[in-house]
Design a protein around this motif. Structure first.
Motif: not given
Length: 115
Positions: A46, A63, A67, A106, A109-110
């Motif tokens: 990421c 994502l 996931t 989370w 990802l954020t």
């Protein structure tokens, strides 16, 4: 991150012990620590994707990677932790593990780098 991992390990161990499990705190910590590796790899991927730019495609790639690694981590750790429980209480042990890896996924990802 260290506090989340230690607190998550404590909660998962206490939950397992209260449900009649045979796992110790350090066994739980080791299983959760080893099974967090897919999420660590997702973090690296990421970060590389974020360096190439941000947008809808970037988010879709991140994502998908998070996931997949979340599913891998959850599956791998529940294979170990569920064996220490009675067969009718395995879902009650798996739920906190699911939440533990969900929070970490989370966070991965954020994350957006400040400019």
């Amino acid at each position: 991150v260290f506090v989340i991992i230690w607190f998550g390990s404590i909660v998962i161990t206490l939950n397992s012990k209260l449900l009649g499990g045979t796992i110790s705190f350090f066994q739980s910590l080791c299983v959760l620590g080893y099974c967090i590796m897919p999420l660590t790899m997702a973090l690296v991927v990421c970060r590389i994707v974020l360096l190439s730019g941000s947008g809808t495609v970037s988010f879709a790639v991140r994502l998908t990677v998070v996931t997949a690694s979340f599913g891998w981590s959850t599956f791998a750790s529940t294979a170990f932790l569920a064996d220490s429980q009675l067969s009718n209480r395995k879902a009650l042990v798996i739920y906190p593990v699911f939440l533990f890896y969900f929070v970490i996924g989370w966070m991965i990802l954020t994350f957006s780098p400040g400019k």
